[in-house]
Design a protein around this motif. Structure first.
Motif, short mmCIF file in Angstrom:
data_model
loop_
_atom_site.label_atom_id
_atom_site.label_comp_id
_atom_site.label_asym_id
_atom_site.label_seq_id
_atom_site.Cartn_x
_atom_site.Cartn_y
_atom_site.Cartn_z
N PHE A 57 0.84 -1.19 0.00
CA PHE A 57 0.00 0.00 0.00
C PHE A 57 0.88 1.25 0.00
CE2 PHE A 57 0.86 -0.90 4.44
CZ PHE A 57 1.14 0.35 4.98
N PHE A 58 0.26 2.35 -0.37
CA PHE A 58 0.88 3.67 -0.25
C PHE A 58 -0.24 4.64 0.11
CE2 PHE A 58 3.08 7.55 -1.03
CZ PHE A 58 4.43 7.24 -0.86
N VAL A 59 -0.03 5.42 1.16
CA VAL A 59 -1.01 6.40 1.62
C VAL A 59 -0.33 7.76 1.66
CG1 VAL A 59 -2.56 7.09 3.50
CG2 VAL A 59 -2.19 4.66 3.03
N ARG A 60 -1.05 8.79 1.26
CA ARG A 60 -0.51 10.15 1.32
C ARG A 60 -1.56 11.08 1.89
NH1 ARG A 60 2.23 14.11 -2.61
NH2 ARG A 60 2.99 15.60 -1.06
N ALA A 61 -1.13 11.98 2.78
CA ALA A 61 -2.00 13.00 3.35
C ALA A 61 -1.74 14.31 2.61
CB ALA A 61 -1.72 13.17 4.84
N LEU A 62 -2.81 14.96 2.17
CA LEU A 62 -2.70 16.20 1.40
C LEU A 62 -3.61 17.28 1.97
CD1 LEU A 62 -3.01 14.41 -2.03
CD2 LEU A 62 -0.99 15.66 -1.32
N ALA A 122 -3.70 20.79 -2.98
CA ALA A 122 -2.74 20.15 -3.89
C ALA A 122 -1.39 19.91 -3.23
CB ALA A 122 -2.56 21.02 -5.14
N ASP A 123 -1.23 20.41 -2.00
CA ASP A 123 0.06 20.31 -1.31
C ASP A 123 0.04 19.20 -0.26
OD1 ASP A 123 1.05 22.55 -2.70
OD2 ASP A 123 0.05 23.89 -1.28
N GLY A 124 1.22 18.73 0.10
CA GLY A 124 1.34 17.75 1.16
C GLY A 124 0.89 18.32 2.48
N SER A 125 0.32 17.49 3.32
CA SER A 125 -0.10 17.92 4.65
C SER A 125 1.11 18.03 5.57
CB SER A 125 -1.08 16.89 5.23
OG SER A 125 -1.39 17.19 6.57
N THR A 149 -8.48 21.04 6.16
CA THR A 149 -9.07 19.81 5.63
C THR A 149 -7.94 18.96 5.07
OG1 THR A 149 -11.15 20.91 5.08
CG2 THR A 149 -10.69 18.82 3.97
N VAL A 150 -7.88 17.71 5.49
CA VAL A 150 -6.85 16.79 5.01
C VAL A 150 -7.52 15.70 4.18
CG1 VAL A 150 -5.07 15.13 5.67
CG2 VAL A 150 -5.35 17.25 6.97
N GLU A 151 -6.91 15.44 3.03
CA GLU A 151 -7.37 14.39 2.14
C GLU A 151 -6.37 13.24 2.20
OE1 GLU A 151 -8.34 13.81 -2.63
OE2 GLU A 151 -7.16 15.53 -1.97
#
Length: 154
Positions: free
Chosen positions: A73-78, A81-84, A129-131
């Protein structure tokens, strides 16, 4: 002669067994040569403890697919359009990845089969808000891009 040919193909056969590469920060794909993600809805998802979390709090996220197994898996918090600025913590099953200098990416540490993974994440110290975007690798040629999950940091 045959050993060199087999060794040359070994990385293609194994993929990234110790976690997704840093380049996965951009498109969340594991960069398996010649493999594109599945189309249609993914059976996998990330579950936060709720749709709101306190700023600076430690949050446990669960990546799961019901009764379906996965290997990577790979998870990213944004934030937009920018990284969290929120960061993941490493654990025996989770390695962090620095996406633009911040540990807002997380990946597997082993290709062993799993039904779910618990991820520890610390929320930013401000309201936002984090995606959470994620990808699950079932096997070398079966990759799912999951529906994004949004969390309000209050």
């Amino acid at each position: 002669r045959y050993s060199l040919i087999l060794v040359g193909f070994l990385p293609l056969a194994l993929g990234y067994s110790m976690g997704g590469p840093g380049s996965a920060c951009e498109d969340l794909t594991p960069q398996h040569h010649g493999v594109t993600p599945q189309t249609g809805a993914s059976p996998f998802s990330i579950s936060p403890p709720g749709n709101k979390v306190k700023k600076g709090s430690n949050v446990e996220l669960t990546l799961h697919g019901g009764d379906k197994n996965f290997k990577g898996f790979f998870v990213r918090a944004l934030e937009g359009a920018d990284g969290s600025s929120g960061v993941f913590q490493a654990s025996p099953n989770v390695a962090t990845r620095e996406c633009i200098g911040i540990k807002n990416g997380a990946t597997h540490t082993s290709p062993s089969s799993k039904k779910q993974v618990k991820l520890s994440w610390t929320a930013p110290n401000y309201p936002t808000t984090v995606e959470f975007k994620s990808t699950v690798v079932v096997n070398f040629s079966t990759i799912h891009l999951n529906k994004p999950v949004f969390v309000q940091v209050v």
